[in-house]
Enzyme design. Sequence first.
Site: not given
Ligand code: NAD
Length: 428
Positions: A118
């Site tokens: 990561k």
């Molecule tokens: P992203 O940046 O696309 O979206 C993040 C979302 O979280 C946004 O809507 C943001 O407004 C919200 N957010 C941020 N801080 C916040 C808070 N304090 N309270 C409420 N909402 C809040 O990110 P993503 O890629 O969707 O990732 C989200 C989660 O999923 C992370 O934990 C990431 O590690 C995990 N994840 C992502 C992927 C991927 O393919 N993108 C894969 C596996 C896991």
Amino acid sequence: MLNTPQLPSYLSKENIGPWHIYLQQVEQVAPLLDKSLLPWVDTLRRPKRSLIVDVPIRLDNGQITHFEGYRVHHNTSRGPGKGGVRYHQDVTLSEVMALAGWMTIKNAVVNVPFGGAKGGIRVDPRQLSLAELEGLTRRYTSEISSMIGPDKDIPAPDMNTNAQVMAWMMDTYSMGEGRTVTGVVTGKPVSLGGSLGRQDATGRGVFVTAREAARKLGVSIDGARVIVQGFGNVGEASARMFAQAGARVVAVQDVSGTVYNGAGLDVLALKRYLADNKTLLGAPDCETITNDDFWSLPCEFLVPAALESQINRFNAEHIAARIIVEGANGPTTPEADAILAERGIVVVPDVLANAGGVTVSYFEWVQDFSSFFWTEDEINARLERIMAEAFNAIWQMAEERKMPLRSAAFVIGCSRVLEARATRGLYP
Ligand code: NAD
């Protein structure tokens, strides 16, 4: 009774960081592993290598400013490192180590041939222009270039990074190599060797595991109430798929606040509103509720898809969901896990529920190597099969050994990693 072993006292401190949460999870699962693997468990408690880099950039106004970046290889026993890159003002080495550790387990749970890695930069990307973001990404890629490569470590998007950021990373790495190396990152634009279906893959995996859990528990998706925290890549796609399957997405929370409509939000309209207004608040046909009230809304499915430790000892008691499907990494603290288990709330753990992204990243990497690209239907069908099979193996173990799904997922994932470690042996 759930078979959840006691934690050693040194891990029971309050307000612990993500790495300690990961360690607690390893500690809980260690006694459940085959005895032959125990000499190797320490491998999981230590990242293989961690790099901290200075990332200086020139701002649009001519000033030079510095950010701190990280890349961690947690374990590479089963293959090259694989894991996303996060841009967030609260990123720390502890967080990146934990996220890398969870990647090790996750990649083994869905049995893709990767280790865990990561990366991240401690930056609020909303404060940067597009040109500054490109400069930041290129310098960071250059600084970590000794660690990455298509058969070494393959980054992907995570919070606040996307296909454009991956394109810049691929280009920067390729410039250093003197040739185009598409397989160095996944989650790229389709025009640059990205895979069809990657954009929605994590959300699709969340939905598939939710659907499998619902089947086992006799919960109908049609008409089910769903609440989602995070409306980015993972949260929005999951919400959309629940809605398409006939569920009512009654509340969505993001960094701007929480919106609610008991009859079901129009997910596509909400996505458009967010794109135009950069906030959920004020969207038509919904009311604003407090972020605290979000957690106690009665629902069949709760999907945390934002940050770590959102479900904790302060709100776990009030959660009124039947099933929690962890789109985010590490959204539930071990204390909350114990409370939820006691209350009979089923948690589909992150290392399974959000593994759809890395599964299609694996497909992308394979397609880049062979320069032969699959159709979206092929991708989605293969993804569904892998997710459903992983879910069923974990469910079966949880039933047979009377343990939570997280423990079963960790037993399966850790065993695969440690078997590889033991078979390879110690160098030198
Ligand atoms: P992203 O940046 O696309 O979206 C993040 C979302 O979280 C946004 O809507 C943001 O407004 C919200 N957010 C941020 N801080 C916040 C808070 N304090 N309270 C409420 N909402 C809040 O990110 P993503 O890629 O969707 O990732 C989200 C989660 O999923 C992370 O934990 C990431 O590690 C995990 N994840 C992502 C992927 C991927 O393919 N993108 C894969 C596996 C896991």
